[in-house]
Design an enzyme around this catalytic site. Structure first.
Site, PDB file in Angstrom:
ATOM      1  CD  GLU A 149      25.770  29.943  50.311  1.00  0.00           C
ATOM      2  OE1 GLU A 149      25.983  31.182  50.296  1.00  0.00           O
ATOM      3  OE2 GLU A 149      24.739  29.449  50.802  1.00  0.00           O
TER       4      GLU A 149
ATOM      5  CG  PHE B  60      11.426  28.670  48.205  1.00  0.00           C
ATOM      6  CD1 PHE B  60      11.496  30.055  48.197  1.00  0.00           C
ATOM      7  CD2 PHE B  60      12.102  27.977  49.188  1.00  0.00           C
ATOM      8  CE1 PHE B  60      12.227  30.741  49.161  1.00  0.00           C
ATOM      9  CE2 PHE B  60      12.838  28.649  50.161  1.00  0.00           C
ATOM     10  CZ  PHE B  60      12.898  30.030  50.142  1.00  0.00           C
ATOM     11  CD  GLN B  61      16.225  28.802  49.173  1.00  0.00           C
ATOM     12  OE1 GLN B  61      16.454  27.658  49.530  1.00  0.00           O
ATOM     13  NE2 GLN B  61      16.655  29.856  49.854  1.00  0.00           N
TER      14      GLN B  61
ATOM     15  CE  LYS C 172      14.570  18.477  51.193  1.00  0.00           C
ATOM     16  NZ  LYS C 172      13.822  19.519  51.913  1.00  0.00           N
TER      17      LYS C 172
ATOM     18  CG  MET D 178      45.903  47.363  40.568  1.00  0.00           C
ATOM     19  SD  MET D 178      47.658  47.727  40.395  1.00  0.00           S
ATOM     20  CE  MET D 178      48.388  46.183  40.901  1.00  0.00           C
TER      21      MET D 178
HETATM   22  C1  TPP Z   1      35.588  41.430  42.883  1.00  0.00           C
HETATM   23  C2  TPP Z   1      36.441  42.474  42.265  1.00  0.00           C
HETATM   24  N1  TPP Z   1      35.929  43.713  42.027  1.00  0.00           N
HETATM   25  C3  TPP Z   1      36.711  44.665  41.474  1.00  0.00           C
HETATM   26  C4  TPP Z   1      38.004  44.414  41.136  1.00  0.00           C
HETATM   27  C5  TPP Z   1      38.879  45.487  40.499  1.00  0.00           C
HETATM   28  N2  TPP Z   1      40.015  45.828  41.399  1.00  0.00           N
HETATM   29  C6  TPP Z   1      41.238  45.295  41.222  1.00  0.00           C
HETATM   30  S1  TPP Z   1      42.322  45.765  42.412  1.00  0.00           S
HETATM   31  C7  TPP Z   1      41.154  46.726  43.169  1.00  0.00           C
HETATM   32  C8  TPP Z   1      41.490  47.511  44.415  1.00  0.00           C
HETATM   33  C9  TPP Z   1      41.858  46.633  45.534  1.00  0.00           C
HETATM   34  O1  TPP Z   1      42.003  47.426  46.701  1.00  0.00           O
HETATM   35  P1  TPP Z   1      42.672  46.814  47.972  1.00  0.00           P
HETATM   36  O2  TPP Z   1      42.121  45.491  48.277  1.00  0.00           O
HETATM   37  O3  TPP Z   1      42.613  47.810  49.075  1.00  0.00           O
HETATM   38  O4  TPP Z   1      44.174  46.570  47.501  1.00  0.00           O
HETATM   39  P2  TPP Z   1      45.330  47.628  47.150  1.00  0.00           P
HETATM   40  O5  TPP Z   1      45.374  47.703  45.657  1.00  0.00           O
HETATM   41  O6  TPP Z   1      44.974  48.918  47.784  1.00  0.00           O
HETATM   42  O7  TPP Z   1      46.548  47.001  47.721  1.00  0.00           O
HETATM   43  C10 TPP Z   1      39.939  46.658  42.472  1.00  0.00           C
HETATM   44  C11 TPP Z   1      38.731  47.399  42.844  1.00  0.00           C
HETATM   45  C12 TPP Z   1      38.477  43.097  41.384  1.00  0.00           C
HETATM   46  N3  TPP Z   1      39.721  42.719  41.040  1.00  0.00           N
HETATM   47  N4  TPP Z   1      37.694  42.161  41.951  1.00  0.00           N
END
Ligand code: TPP
Ligand code: MG
Lengths: 584, 189
Positions: A52, A114-115, A164, A482
């Site tokens: 979802e 439920f749910q 529902k 990042m």
């Molecule tokens: C759902 C979620 N969890 C954690 C983060 C924190 N976060 C930001 S960028 C990143 C790394 C992303 O890695 P990747 O998709 O391989 O991209 P890259 O930076 O290597 O290009 C994380 C963990 C986020 N933005 N969203």
């Protein structure tokens, strides 16, 4: 037109009457009556996602790329809670989506059935508004209201929770024209005195800059057109937030590139040095302002926003204007023309000379490599090989997202879909599905990081099922890039949990889903591989193995002002102070 | 990177330290919010305050127009002028909110609160409590040989003052309604 029908039928009828052609959803016990109605008609196409969250992001992609609201249908409990991330994402980025959720029957609400989940309670803070409909007589009306709220004023997500028994019961259907007129009518016309003040400031400004945001895109293509007219006629430089890319064309003469934390040198310095800042539909987000106390310290600021709560929220503005950017731009142009199209030509040419100096820094240059693919290079090649096509780009979140914003050029609005406010990893893959559903013949590319992509990769199944030829362009650095960059700059190169271990073989993974997989690691093979990806008539997972420790520059360290930007590795040591480290 | 050739110093038009033209000074404002009396509306308003970190000093709510399904929420809140403006803007953009009135900013208003005080004691203290209640025009609404319940209506300050006096005289329980407020004069909100 009013007639009697079941609640479930009303849902489908109301969607039809609202002009909906596509619903992204996933069935379950509490929405079975609605699914039964969907089965018995052909006007609305249902796209069965795999999760979802994917439905919500796909609806966002659909909405952002068409300007129409996206529609999501999920079951109660886990169906609704799974959608919450996507709903929050849409709230942060002002994307109109309508989420319809099933609920346990009214007589069971509150019994931990439920749910059962308190869906309106859970989604109250992450929707623009939500409703629990307890009476079939009110259902059609509520759905019409939901469309009105989602799409007027500052757009955003809404949710209608439908027990529902309300779906089974019979009531009178009310067509949209018969729906109660809502008192919710946000103001779209800007105050003409304030607009005149803006024009006066434009006439004398020595160092003006337009700072535009997602609000311009939301105001519709007409607003982008007016923006182009005003920018070109005034000769003022223009920069944009991540959300606003494409409103003014990247090839346009006055374009400075994106601003903000990973924005271009010339864009950020123009913001820092301007004497008149004209903010159109942006919200002074912390990714943009850096340290507030040093943000554009010598400027007067005008802020146009349809949401009064955005004005003077974080930055004090000299001229706040509540209104729709398109309407306001129209008035600005009219007033400015009628007063003789004046600008401070001499000062403006000095300002441009200064900007040209900044441009010479060539802040996007990077050290090329003949052995490994630099992510920036991969995007430059992608840009060169796709620029002239009917192209839509989505992204995940991370370094790749910022590089995509820097190295790809957007010529038109609604062509760039990215998770800005919430920064949701896992957004891009399902968003690309939603975009491709809306634009079946266009080239839809999700620029992804390997880690983000894995978060919603199940939607590859959706792409295969509906023959959606989405291209998953994964810049695979085997790192949460990042995060790794921040750890390098802020946490003494202690790379805590920021690498991608045990990655799948993306080619085999693609094949397992019935899609095509490609992998490339040699820069010499890159162009051919990209062409193979584009030419394949079906979904492709493109595993581009890139330099693992590349950093994304320019970068304004958290808590620093715009003129403390770092441009490359050599200038990074000790740049982020202790107070900056607490900021994200 | 190259230093920028921009003069340091402050322009009175720019405001980038949140504390300069946005003042640090906190004010207390009474807001009257007219809302649709629909389920969840109070949760929405309270959620806004808790989610965005605003203060609620007092909050009262009741339906004021049965036909029109309207309720009036009276909120007393404290914050810097900028925060107060944000609160009003944030309330104003909520879908079930029809009107937000800042009674503090819009001119003179009357504010009243009702409170019930349970005071237990014997002898001198009991007599003194009754005497003070009389001065404050509090009514006795329940009494035993060892206790009184006083009902008092007035401004929050008056109730605070009465509470101050009752503490040493055996105040054991206090219930306050929170503030109800209306603008003075003939105009309606
Ligand atoms: C759902 C979620 N969890 C954690 C983060 C924190 N976060 C930001 S960028 C990143 C790394 C992303 O890695 P990747 O998709 O391989 O991209 P890259 O930076 O290597 O290009 C994380 C963990 C986020 N933005 N969203
Ligand atoms: Mg990565």
């Amino acid at each position: 037109m009013t007639r009697a029908m079941t609640g479930a039928k009303m849902v489908v009828q109301a969607l039809k009457d609202q002009g909906v052609d596509t619903v992204f959803g996933y069935p379950g016990g509490a929405v079975l009556p609605i699914y039964d109605e969907i089965f018995q008609q052909n006007d609305i196409r249902h796209i069965l996602v795999r999760h979802e969250q994917g439905a919500a992001h796909a609806a966002e992609g659909y909405a952002r790329s068409t300007g129409k609201p996206g529609v999501v249908l999920v079951t109660s409990g886990p169906g609704a809670t799974n959608a919450v991330t996507g709903i929050t994402d849409a709230l942060m980025d002002s994307i109109p989506i309508i989420v319809l959720s099933g609920q346990v029957p009214t007589f069971m609400i509150g019994t931990d059935g439920f749910q059962e989940a308190d869906t309106v309670g859970i989604t109250r803070p992450c929707t623009k508004h939500n409703w629990l409909v307890k009476d079939t007589e009110r259902l059609a009306d509520t759905i019409h209201q939901a469309f009105h709220v989602a799409t007027s004023g500052r757009p955003g997500p809404v949710l209608v929770d439908i027990p529902k028994d309300v779906q089974f019961a019979t009531g009178t259907y009310a067509a949209p024209e018969a729906a109660r007129t809502s008192h919710y009518q946000p103001r779209v016309k800007g105050d003409i005195d304030a607009i005149t003040r803006l024009v006066e400031m434009m006439e004398t400004a020595e160092r003006p800059v337009f700072y535009t945001g997602g609000g311009v895109i939301n105001a519709g293509p007409g607003a982008s057109q007016l923006l182009r007219e005003l920018v070109d006629a005034s000769g003022f430089p223009i920069t944009s937030t991540l959300m606003g890319l494409g409103a003014y064309p990247a090839s346009g003469g006055n374009w400075l590139g994106m601003l903000g934390m990973h924005g271009l040198y010339e864009a950020n310095l123009a913001m820092h040095g301007c004497d008149l800042m004209i903010n159109l539909g942006a919200r002074f987000d912390d990714r943009i302002t850096g340290r507030i106390a040093d943000f554009a310290p010598h400027s007067r600021k005008v802020h146009v926003d349809i949401d009064p709560s955005s004005l003077n929220k974080v930055v004090h503005t000299d001229v706040p204007i509540v209104g729709d950017v398109g309407h306001v731009l129209e008035d600005v142009l009219r007033v400015w023309k009628s007063r003789g199209r004046k600008i401070n030509r001499e000062a403006l040419s000095r300002w441009w000379a200064q900007i040209e100096e900044w441009r010479k820094v060539d802040c996007l240059k990077f050290a090329p490599s003949a052995r490994t693919i630099k992510p920036q290079h991969a995007l430059q090649r992608l840009e060169a090989l796709t620029r002239d096509r009917d192209r839509f780009i989505t992204t995940e979140v991370g370094q790749h997202q910022m590089w995509a914003a820097q190295y790809l050029g957007f010529e038109a609005p609604n062509r760039w879909m990215t998770s800005g406010g919430l920064g949701t990893m896992g957004y891009g893959m399902p968003a690309s599905v939603g975009v491709q559903v809306a634009h079946p013949d266009s080239l839809v590319i999700n620029v992804a990081g390997e880690a983000s992509w894995l978060m919603n990769m199940q939607e590859l199944g959706t792409a295969v099922q509906y023959r959606l030829p989405v291209k998953q362009f994964i810049l695979n650095n085997e790192r949460l890039g990042m995060v790794r960059q921040w750890q390098e700059l802020l946490h003494g190169e202690r790379y805590s949990q920021s690498w991608s271990e045990a990655l799948p073989d993306f080619v085999k993974l693609a094949e397992a889903f019935g899609a095509k997989g490609l992998t490339v690691s040699d820069p010499a093979d890159l162009d051919d591989a990209i062409m193979e990806m584009i030419d394949h008539d079906g979904p492709v997972v493109f595993d581009c193995l890139v330099e693992k420790h590349e950093n994304c520059f320019p970068m304004i360290p958290s808590g620093e002002p715009h003129n403390r930007m770092i441009l490359s590795e050599d200038t990074t040591s000790d740049t982020i102070g202790a107070s900056g480290a607490v900021l994200v | 990177m190259t230093a920028l050739n921009i003069k340091k110093g402050s322009s009175k038009h720019s405001a980038y330290d949140l504390r300069t033209p946005f003042s640090d000074h906190e004010e207390t404002h009474t807001l009257a919010v007219l809302v649709d009396n629909e389920s969840g509306v109070l949760a929405r308003v309270i959620g806004l305050f808790s989610g965005r970190g605003y203060n609620i000093d007092s909050l009262t709510v009741a339906e004021v127009d049965h036909e029109g399904h309207r309720s009036r929420i009276t909120i007393v809140t404290t914050g810097t002028p900028q925060v107060i403006n944000q609160i009003k803007a944030q309330l104003g953009r909520m879908v079930p909110v029809h009107d937000v009135h800042d009674l503090t900013a819009e001119g003179a208003s009357v504010e009243r609160e009702l409170a019930l005080f349970k005071v237990a004691g014997k002898g001198e203290a009991r007599v003194e409590a009754l005497r003070l209640a009389d001065i404050f025009r509090a009514n006795v609404v329940d009494s035993t040989l060892e206790s009184f319940v006083f009902e008092i209506t007035g401004t929050p300050q008056k109730i605070d003052a009465f509470a101050e006096l009752m503490y040493p005289l055996g105040l054991i329980e206090l219930a306050r309604t929170g503030v109800a407020a209306l603008a003075r004069g003939g105009g309606g909100a």
